[in-house]
Design a protein around this motif. Structure first.
Motif, PDB file in Angstrom:
ATOM      1  N   GLU A 283      -6.871   9.944  -3.823  1.00 37.28           N
ATOM      2  CA  GLU A 283      -6.047  10.871  -3.033  1.00 37.28           C
ATOM      3  C   GLU A 283      -4.585  10.463  -2.927  1.00 37.28           C
ATOM      4  O   GLU A 283      -4.001  10.415  -1.837  1.00 37.28           O
ATOM      5  CB  GLU A 283      -6.650  11.026  -1.627  1.00 37.28           C
ATOM      6  CG  GLU A 283      -7.960  11.796  -1.650  1.00 37.28           C
ATOM      7  CD  GLU A 283      -8.711  11.695  -0.325  1.00 37.28           C
ATOM      8  OE1 GLU A 283      -8.051  11.424   0.695  1.00 37.28           O
ATOM      9  OE2 GLU A 283      -9.926  11.872  -0.339  1.00 37.28           O
ATOM     10  N   GLY A 284      -4.022  10.150  -4.061  1.00 34.94           N
ATOM     11  CA  GLY A 284      -2.586   9.874  -4.085  1.00 34.94           C
ATOM     12  C   GLY A 284      -2.187   8.537  -3.497  1.00 34.94           C
ATOM     13  O   GLY A 284      -1.014   8.317  -3.205  1.00 34.94           O
ATOM     14  N   THR A 285      -3.157   7.640  -3.311  1.00 42.35           N
ATOM     15  CA  THR A 285      -2.788   6.313  -2.833  1.00 42.35           C
ATOM     16  C   THR A 285      -2.735   5.355  -4.016  1.00 42.35           C
ATOM     17  O   THR A 285      -3.222   5.662  -5.111  1.00 42.35           O
ATOM     18  CB  THR A 285      -3.806   5.775  -1.808  1.00 42.35           C
ATOM     19  OG1 THR A 285      -5.076   5.652  -2.464  1.00 42.35           O
ATOM     20  CG2 THR A 285      -3.918   6.688  -0.616  1.00 42.35           C
TER      21      THR A 285
ATOM     22  N   GLU B 163      -2.038   0.785  -4.875  1.00 41.00           N
ATOM     23  CA  GLU B 163      -1.637  -0.529  -4.396  1.00 41.00           C
ATOM     24  C   GLU B 163      -0.770  -1.171  -5.474  1.00 41.00           C
ATOM     25  O   GLU B 163      -1.088  -1.090  -6.667  1.00 41.00           O
ATOM     26  CB  GLU B 163      -2.839  -1.410  -4.087  1.00 41.00           C
ATOM     27  CG  GLU B 163      -2.409  -2.728  -3.456  1.00 41.00           C
ATOM     28  CD  GLU B 163      -3.589  -3.643  -3.125  1.00 41.00           C
ATOM     29  OE1 GLU B 163      -3.668  -4.077  -1.971  1.00 41.00           O
ATOM     30  OE2 GLU B 163      -4.392  -3.916  -4.028  1.00 41.00           O
TER      31      GLU B 163
ATOM     32  N   GLY C 257       5.720   5.967  -4.923  1.00 39.94           N
ATOM     33  CA  GLY C 257       4.965   6.370  -3.741  1.00 39.94           C
ATOM     34  C   GLY C 257       5.674   5.899  -2.490  1.00 39.94           C
ATOM     35  O   GLY C 257       6.639   5.126  -2.553  1.00 39.94           O
ATOM     36  N   TRP C 258       5.193   6.414  -1.359  1.00 41.24           N
ATOM     37  CA  TRP C 258       5.750   6.017  -0.061  1.00 41.24           C
ATOM     38  C   TRP C 258       5.027   4.775   0.437  1.00 41.24           C
ATOM     39  O   TRP C 258       3.795   4.688   0.345  1.00 41.24           O
ATOM     40  CB  TRP C 258       5.594   7.152   0.954  1.00 41.24           C
ATOM     41  CG  TRP C 258       6.327   8.391   0.572  1.00 41.24           C
ATOM     42  CD1 TRP C 258       5.808   9.515  -0.001  1.00 41.24           C
ATOM     43  CD2 TRP C 258       7.723   8.637   0.704  1.00 41.24           C
ATOM     44  NE1 TRP C 258       6.792  10.447  -0.221  1.00 41.24           N
ATOM     45  CE2 TRP C 258       7.976   9.935   0.206  1.00 41.24           C
ATOM     46  CE3 TRP C 258       8.797   7.884   1.204  1.00 41.24           C
ATOM     47  CZ2 TRP C 258       9.249  10.498   0.195  1.00 41.24           C
ATOM     48  CZ3 TRP C 258      10.067   8.444   1.190  1.00 41.24           C
ATOM     49  CH2 TRP C 258      10.281   9.739   0.689  1.00 41.24           C
TER      50      TRP C 258
ATOM     51  N   ALA D  49       0.850  -1.207   0.000  1.00 41.33           N
ATOM     52  CA  ALA D  49       0.000   0.000   0.000  1.00 41.33           C
ATOM     53  C   ALA D  49       0.876   1.244   0.000  1.00 41.33           C
ATOM     54  O   ALA D  49       1.821   1.348   0.781  1.00 41.33           O
ATOM     55  CB  ALA D  49      -0.901  -0.011   1.226  1.00 41.33           C
TER      56      ALA D  49
ATOM     57  N   ARG E   9       3.184   2.549   2.824  1.00 43.10           N
ATOM     58  CA  ARG E   9       2.460   2.661   4.084  1.00 43.10           C
ATOM     59  C   ARG E   9       2.521   1.327   4.833  1.00 43.10           C
ATOM     60  O   ARG E   9       2.684   1.288   6.050  1.00 43.10           O
ATOM     61  CB  ARG E   9       1.008   3.053   3.810  1.00 43.10           C
ATOM     62  CG  ARG E   9       0.218   3.370   5.080  1.00 43.10           C
ATOM     63  CD  ARG E   9      -1.265   3.523   4.845  1.00 43.10           C
ATOM     64  NE  ARG E   9      -1.622   4.561   3.901  1.00 43.10           N
ATOM     65  CZ  ARG E   9      -1.603   5.874   4.172  1.00 43.10           C
ATOM     66  NH1 ARG E   9      -1.232   6.291   5.354  1.00 43.10           N
ATOM     67  NH2 ARG E   9      -1.939   6.749   3.254  1.00 43.10           N
TER      68      ARG E   9
ATOM     69  N   TYR F  51       1.202   5.703  -0.364  1.00 38.85           N
ATOM     70  CA  TYR F  51       0.561   7.028  -0.280  1.00 38.85           C
ATOM     71  C   TYR F  51       1.543   8.045  -0.858  1.00 38.85           C
ATOM     72  O   TYR F  51       2.709   7.728  -1.106  1.00 38.85           O
ATOM     73  CB  TYR F  51       0.197   7.368   1.169  1.00 38.85           C
ATOM     74  CG  TYR F  51       1.386   7.575   2.080  1.00 38.85           C
ATOM     75  CD1 TYR F  51       2.040   6.482   2.650  1.00 38.85           C
ATOM     76  CD2 TYR F  51       1.880   8.850   2.356  1.00 38.85           C
ATOM     77  CE1 TYR F  51       3.146   6.656   3.471  1.00 38.85           C
ATOM     78  CE2 TYR F  51       2.982   9.032   3.176  1.00 38.85           C
ATOM     79  CZ  TYR F  51       3.602   7.931   3.729  1.00 38.85           C
ATOM     80  OH  TYR F  51       4.699   8.106   4.530  1.00 38.85           O
ATOM     81  N   GLY F  52       1.036   9.244  -1.051  1.00 39.39           N
ATOM     82  CA  GLY F  52       1.896  10.296  -1.602  1.00 39.39           C
ATOM     83  C   GLY F  52       2.457   9.934  -2.960  1.00 39.39           C
ATOM     84  O   GLY F  52       3.616  10.229  -3.284  1.00 39.39           O
TER      85      GLY F  52
END
Lengths: 382, 394
Positions: free
Chosen positions: B356-358, B360, B388-389, B317, B391, B319-320
């Motif tokens: 929102e920038g997420t 998988e 992405g970062w 997962a 999570r 984000y960003g």
């Protein structure tokens, strides 16, 4: 690139030709001023002549002048001679005063950068002198003209208050010579700091003038030069240049109305170009050569860099030796927010300034404001 | 382990300057102006790479301006060869600029570096993550703030010494891995946005190897030619990041239990910030089969260990997320290759964009040691499609 425009006289001023002549002459002299032989006497004569010139600049006696390497050393010599807990300094003092007295009490300045005299009096009352005769005397340090804004401090009034409370008065007058008249007696100053290179003299020479009877504690010890207050062989050529520069101070003062006219013209044009630009200290008495104002939303260092690339030398409030820029403690003390204080630049004029310099500055400043100020207005910085 | 250790490995190659495109209408930086009329800001760290970058552009005739960011200051004149942006390096950058006869400025970014990078670094470790401050630095102080300053100075281009390539594709600028895979720094630049990519240039991305860069530094007579590579996170002396966190957050590093997957206590630890997912050494619980850090639980301050098999993850997962491909982040599934840590070769995966920038990422084969706080970077061949970062992962 257009011809280089120098507008940073409060950092250092171009050497006056007569100063260079005096220095070259002094450099031809062989001899240590402390030596007994005639070579030594020749060098000694140069120093003593300069000592008279410096004394005459500030209405002091020659034997009250202690030559130093510059303003910072003189401030350290002065402030370091007193117990930190007994020192009160204005919040707008130069770093060399604040740094030399880390334990000092800070007296506030008003929105124009002028020392709050009532606060000074209160601070001295709250901290009365010890009854003990052996306790060290106290000191108030107030600059004559601020390096960043040019604002002239109420030195004489501060001296009166200081003396009424048994304190001595030190005045950092580094920015004043050649711009306003200085008289130690009417200022009421017991100690006064001078620097040669702000007035068309060389870097590396300055003086602490200590009124008769006031002694300081030497920092540099050794051969007992400067009446034991500052050991080390004197910088003869630089001191000769310092003396010569003092003789030209009157010319500088006579030139101030020309510079003030250009400065006022500059400020009017900046205001017309950027109505939000904030001008510092304009409501107080100021040196005629100095202006400090903001470009809203554009960092001081960006302005300094952009103007430098356009061939124009100005400075941001508080440049340190590495060339990086910090937020000005002077402007913060005047109530400016960090954002406002960090968007200010200082323009300072002097004897080689020309009318066209202002045009060139305005042109480059406008171009930067159109490019960067508009961008920051559209997208406020985080 | 700190991932950026792997940024610099010895490389070989011959010393040739990066190729200069021959299209007459555009200069070598892709600007339709003569080099002398093109103002370029070079981010000069004082190291070999950015110094050579500046020298190459000066040789090509550009109006080059060097800017060095003062990011932190340990004070006391502590000499730290091989780390960037402290006092020594500012001095080195200034010497290089002097040698090249270009204007050079130092910007004091200490407070924002502290706020945006160092504090984030400490807090992430305390959350049980394994942060990558170099990416945060690129994302904030370099490609946001320094780029804005370069624009304010009227520069068309901001050039850095990163080993990554910017190529013009059919839809505009693209980010690609460096020509020398051993030097590739694209993993650390995944947050670079399309808008930022426009004025950015990476002249060293086409270099055959680091030794080629050093050869150029020699040829240009730069004193930094023999300077050691940066090996650590710049503000972490000697790689001892635990000591830095102890200093930054003296009250937050607390001891706790080391437990197995069933919750049985195997030992004690001095703070979860000293551990990272996949770590095997230094657990202090010996005997039996090899144990790895499987999970960090900040609330209970537990370090959960287990066999290697317990580290296997296939769904990551994010984000960003920053998307560098055409259009929006694909929702339907985009087959690509991903790197989940800097030293890894890309592995096959499918990317599914979320709100929102997420996103998988579903891995074709399980990966071991997927750590929250690290970056997952997407590749299509040599091209960086974004990233992405991390999570978490299942």
């Amino acid at each position: 690139m257009k011809h280089a425009v120098y507008m940073d006289y409060n950092a250092t001023a171009p050497l006056r030709p007569a100063v260079g002549d005096a220095m070259n002459k002094a450099l031809e002299i062989t001899g240590n001023p402390s030596s007994v032989h005639r070579f030594g006497r020749l060098a000694r004569r140069v120093i003593e002549e300069a000592r008279r010139q410096v004394a005459s600049l500030v209405g002091a006696e020659a034997n009250e002048v202690i030559f130093t390497s510059g303003g910072t050393e003189a401030n350290n010599l002065a402030l370091g001679s007193f117990d930190g807990a007994g020192i009160v300094v204005s919040a707008a003092e130069h770093d060399s005063v604040l740094g030399a007295a880390p334990g000092a009490t800070i007296a506030p300045v008003d929105g124009q950068g002028v020392l709050d005299l009532e606060a000074l009096e209160r601070l001295l009352q709250e901290n009365p002198p010890q009854e003990n005769l052996n306790s060290p005397p106290r000191l108030v340090s107030v600059m004559l003209a601020n390096n960043e804004t040019g604002v002239i401090g109420p030195v004489a009034a501060a001296a009166e208050i200081a003396h009424a409370h048994g304190a001595l008065l030190h005045c950092d007058a580094v920015q004043a010579p050649g711009r306003i008249a200085i008289d130690m007696a009417s200022l009421g100053a017991d100690l006064l700091t001078l620097s040669a290179h702000k007035m068309g003299g060389p870097q590396g020479a300055g003086a602490l003038v200590a009124r008769g009877g006031v002694t300081v504690v030497p920092v540099q010890r050794g051969g007992g030069q400067e009446r034991g207050f500052r050991a080390g062989t004197e910088n003869v050529a630089a001191i000769a240049g310092f003396g010569a520069a003092c003789d030209l101070a009157g010319d500088g003062i006579a030139d101030q109305s020309r510079l003030a006219g250009w400065r006022d013209d500059l400020e009017a044009r900046i205001g017309a170009c950027a109505p939000d630009s904030k001008l510092f200290g304009a409501g107080a008495g100021r040196l005629g050569n100095t202006s400090c104002f903001t470009m809203p939303g554009v960092a001081s260092e960006t302005q300094v860099m952009a103007l430098d690339l356009a061939g124009i030398a100005v400075s941001a409030g508080a440049a340190c030796s590495s060339g990086k820029v910090g937020v000005s403690h002077v402007l913060r003390a005047m109530g400016a927010t960090e954002a406002v204080a960090s968007s200010a630049i200082r323009v300072s004029l002097g004897w080689q300034s020309q009318a066209g310099d202002i045009d060139q500055l305005i042109e480059a400043w406008r171009a930067l404001y159109a490019r960067a100020g508009a961008a920051s207005a559209a997208a406020p910085a985080a | 382990m700190i991932s950026t250790r792997d940024m610099n490995v010895p490389a070989t190659g011959n010393g040739e300057a990066p190729p200069v495109p021959s299209d007459a209408a555009f200069n070598s930086l892709g600007i339709a102006k003569a080099p002398a009329d093109t103002r370029v800001v070079v981010a000069m760290s004082g190291g070999v790479d950015s110094s050579v970058t500046a020298a190459v552009l000066v040789e090509q005739g550009y109006e080059v301006i060097g800017i060095t960011l003062q990011l932190y200051d340990y004070g006391g004149g502590r000499a730290r060869p091989g780390a960037c942006c402290a006092g020594e390096d500012v001095y080195d950058a200034r010497q290089v600029a002097e040698r090249l006869s270009i204007p050079h400025y130092v910007l004091d970014y200490q407070s924002r570096f502290r706020a945006e990078v160092i504090d984030d670094f400490a807090d992430a470790y305390l959350r049980g993550e394994t942060p990558i401050p170099c990416i945060r630095c690129n994302q904030t102080v370099k490609f946001r703030d320094l780029l804005a300053t370069a624009r304010d100075l009227g520069a068309e281009v901001l050039a850095t010494g990163h080993y990554v390539r910017r190529e013009i594709g059919p839809a505009g600028p693209e980010l690609h891995r460096a020509a020398d895979p051993a030097r590739d720094q694209s993993y650390f630049l995944f947050t670079t946005t399309k808008a930022q990519l426009d004025p950015l240039r990476f002249p060293l991305g086409a270099m055959a190897s680091k030794s080629a860069t050093r050869d150029l530094a020699q040829r240009f007579g730069l004193a930094v030619a023999e300077k050691p590579d940066s090996q650590d996170i710049c503000f972490v002396p000697d790689g001892d990041y635990a000591a830095v966190i102890d200093k930054l957050r003296p009250d937050a590093v607390l001891p706790g239990d080391i437990v197995d997957l069933g919750g049985a206590v195997l030992g004690r630890h001095d703070g979860i910030s000293r551990y990272t997912i996949g770590q095997r050494r230094g657990l202090g619980v010996g005997g039996g089969d090899a144990l790895y850090v499987v999970r960090l639980e900040p609330e209970s301050r537990r370090v959960v260990v287990g066999p290697r098999a317990a580290l296997a993850r296939t769904r990551v997962a994010l984000y960003g997320v920053n998307w560098l491909g055409e259009g929006d982040l694909p929702k339907a599934g985009f087959a690509c290759a991903v790197k989940l840590r800097s030293a890894q070769e890309p592995v096959a995966a499918v990317l599914h964009g979320g709100p929102e920038g997420t996103a998988e990422v579903v891995l074709e084969e399980p990966e071991h040691g997927v750590a929250p706080g690290q970056a997952c970077v997407f590749y299509d061949g040599t091209r960086v499609m974004g990233g992405g970062w991390i999570r978490g992962a299942d």
